[in-house]
Design an enzyme around this catalytic site. Structure first.
Site, PDB file in Angstrom:
ATOM      1  N   GLU A  21       9.344  15.941  15.585  1.00  0.00           N
ATOM      2  CA  GLU A  21       9.864  15.745  14.394  1.00  0.00           C
ATOM      3  C   GLU A  21       9.019  16.756  13.468  1.00  0.00           C
ATOM      4  O   GLU A  21       7.752  16.679  13.268  1.00  0.00           O
ATOM      5  CB  GLU A  21       9.689  14.371  13.713  1.00  0.00           C
ATOM      6  CG  GLU A  21      10.027  14.226  12.504  1.00  0.00           C
ATOM      7  CD  GLU A  21       9.971  12.643  11.754  1.00  0.00           C
ATOM      8  OE1 GLU A  21      11.012  12.324  11.064  1.00  0.00           O
ATOM      9  OE2 GLU A  21       8.962  12.048  12.035  1.00  0.00           O
TER      10      GLU A  21
ATOM     11  N   LYS B 181       0.964  -1.103  -0.027  1.00  0.00           N
ATOM     12  CA  LYS B 181       0.036   0.095  -0.060  1.00  0.00           C
ATOM     13  C   LYS B 181       0.937   1.231  -0.150  1.00  0.00           C
ATOM     14  O   LYS B 181       1.534   1.712   0.967  1.00  0.00           O
ATOM     15  CB  LYS B 181      -0.848  -0.011   1.196  1.00  0.00           C
ATOM     16  CG  LYS B 181      -2.230   1.175   1.112  1.00  0.00           C
ATOM     17  CD  LYS B 181      -2.707   1.642   2.186  1.00  0.00           C
ATOM     18  CE  LYS B 181      -2.155   2.559   2.759  1.00  0.00           C
ATOM     19  NZ  LYS B 181      -2.010   4.044   1.997  1.00  0.00           N
TER      20      LYS B 181
END
Length: 487
Positions: A384, A181
């Site tokens: 992040e 995917k």
């Protein structure tokens, strides 16, 4: 062209899933948009649990034959896939640049050749996969790697095809069948990979590709009872959902997650080299999980380092990634751009100072940014950003440098600049990271283990470690007596 085909720079791309060796359309679609200029590339089949079930069923049906295919034949087909990739490097490069905004020159010269190398490396490693037999009280121990079964591979958008094939190649080499995917923001080169694999003679059902949103198809894949391995690269929150989804079936996981990696610059370092390494962290518009976004500089050389950094950063050319002169392209999506800008705005409001950048450009471009005057416990240091945003802090001792470097929940990578070999040995031993670079950055070999510590991941892939994950290891112990024949 058909209703299920779009064209990117003259390259035809099928927008349907690839399941059981056939193209399968969904009733619903999602829109794929280029980050370069916001143009609509096309409507992509939007998979649901129904397509997930079809793909896993196809992988399950194809598994027995592929698992018992000889190593030599599996390796031959993987080399044929690599041949197909090499024949279409230009097509793959322009499609991926248009789809994710990374540099065309990098795709042509580095990324797409690496895609082919992924297949060749694991094909060759398969042929040499072995463990020397050993004796236990006269009994022979023989270690083997048995294919595990259908594997679900979920990949990110920052290096779509390279990171997909980093998983696909070893999984197929191991004898597993695959359901891939790709990220919904960058589905196109995965579709081209299906064409290449089919042309190379990969049997139907061995590689299946389904497109769509994680919330609609991802959960159905990761919770499926017939899936034997799951490998995921992406964010920590998504990994936590996948882990919960896989728990009911005790499906083994390999997770390569985010990072907040440090770059430690000591006073004895080559400061010009160190500044160059720091500027490299803007590569791919900062959308690199391994990027050393926290620059830690010894206080006595911080001013000189910053001067050299600013000088080098000023030479960066930001613009259309299809232009050979461009160094940094756009960020992937408006949502990601808003996230980056939010991080920077909140940092500045909390007292940070932008030495360079600190603002959006036109379209989906964000100016390369360096923030100073940041607290160790601040959001901008701990979380992040995944954009062209770096922070700079100073330290006075080696112990303080290591403490700052390790003081996040992540542990993916670290970079160290020093002229002292003994210091390099001491510091690298103390750093919490899956990969440490000394006076270099982003040098990666497929023979090496790759992964992160703490919230940066679970497990290691690469080299034999990939086969250890994608296989069930078996030890067969044979007695020296009990045979009717003596041949």
């Amino acid at each position: 062209m058909t209703e299920h085909t779009l064209t990117v720079a003259g390259v035809a791309v099928d927008t349907r899933h690839w399941i059981g060796g056939e193209r399968v359309a969904s009733a619903e679609t999602f829109t794929d948009v280029s980050p370069i200029d916001g143009s609509v590339l096309g409507e992509i089949s939007r998979g649901t649990a129904a397509e997930a079930d079809l793909a896993v069923a196809a992988a399950k049906a194809a598994f027995p034959a592929w698992a018992t295919t000889s190593r030599a034949e599996r390796a031959r087909i993987l080399h044929a896939v690599a041949d197909g990739v090499e024949k279409r490097i230009e097509d793959l490069a322009i499609v991926e640049t248009t789809d994710n905004g990374a540099l065309l020159r990098s795709h042509r010269r580095g990324v797409m050749p690496r895609v082919a190398h992924n297949f060749r490396f694991f094909a060759d490693r398969l042929l040499n996969l072995d463990h020397e037999d050993f004796e236990t009280r006269g009994h022979t121990n023989h270690v083997s790697w048995d294919p595990a079964g259908p594997s679900v591979l979920i990949t990110p958008w920052n290096a779509p095809l390279m990171l997909s094939t980093w998983k696909v190649a070893p999984a197929l080499a191991a004898g597993n069948t695959v359901v891939l995917k790709p990220a919904e923001w960058t589905p196109l080169t995965a579709s081209l990979l299906a064409d290449i694999a089919a042309e190379a003679g990969l049997p139907a059902g061995v590689l299946n590709i389904v497109q769509g949103y994680g919330s609609e198809i991802g959960d159905a894949l990761t919770s499926h009872p017939d899936v034997r391995r799951i490998s995921f690269t992406g964010s920590v929150p998504t990994a936590q959902r996948i882990t919960q989804s896989a728990a009911a079936n005790l499906t083994p996981l390999s997770l390569e997650l985010g990072g907040k990696s440090p770059l430690l610059v000591f006073a004895d370092a080559d400061l010009d080299l160190a500044a160059g390494l720091a500027v490299e962290q803007y590569d791919n518009a900062g959308q690199v999980c391994l990027a050393a976004t926290r620059i830690l500089v010894e206080e006595t050389v911080a001013e000189e380092f910053t001067r050299r950094f600013v000088e080098k950063a000023a030479a960066i050319v930001q613009g259309d990634p299809r232009d050979e002169a461009t160094d940094i392209g756009p960020n992937i999506h408006e949502r990601q751009l808003e996230k980056i800008d939010g991080f920077v705005r909140r940092a500045v409001e909390a007292g940070a100072r932008a030495v360079i950048g600190g603002h959006r450009g036109e379209g989906r471009y964000y100016a390369p940014t360096l923030l100073t005057d940041v607290a160790q416990d601040s959001e901008i240091v701990q979380e992040e950003v995944f954009g062209p945003v770096l922070t700079l802090q100073t330290f006075t001792t080696e112990d303080e440098a290591v403490q700052l470097a390790n003081d996040t929940r992540f542990g993916l990578a670290a970079t160290l600049a020093t002229g002292d070999r003994d210091r390099a040995a001491r510091v690298t031993q103390r750093l919490v990271a899956g990969t440490v670079w000394v006076n270099c950055f982003f040098v990666r070999d497929l023979q090496a283990p790759f992964g992160g510590s703490r919230h940066s991941g679970v497990g290691r892939e690469g080299g034999t470690w990939s086969f250890d994950f994608y296989c069930d290891l078996k030890n067969t112990v044979t007695a020296p007596k009990g045979w009717n024949n003596h041949g």
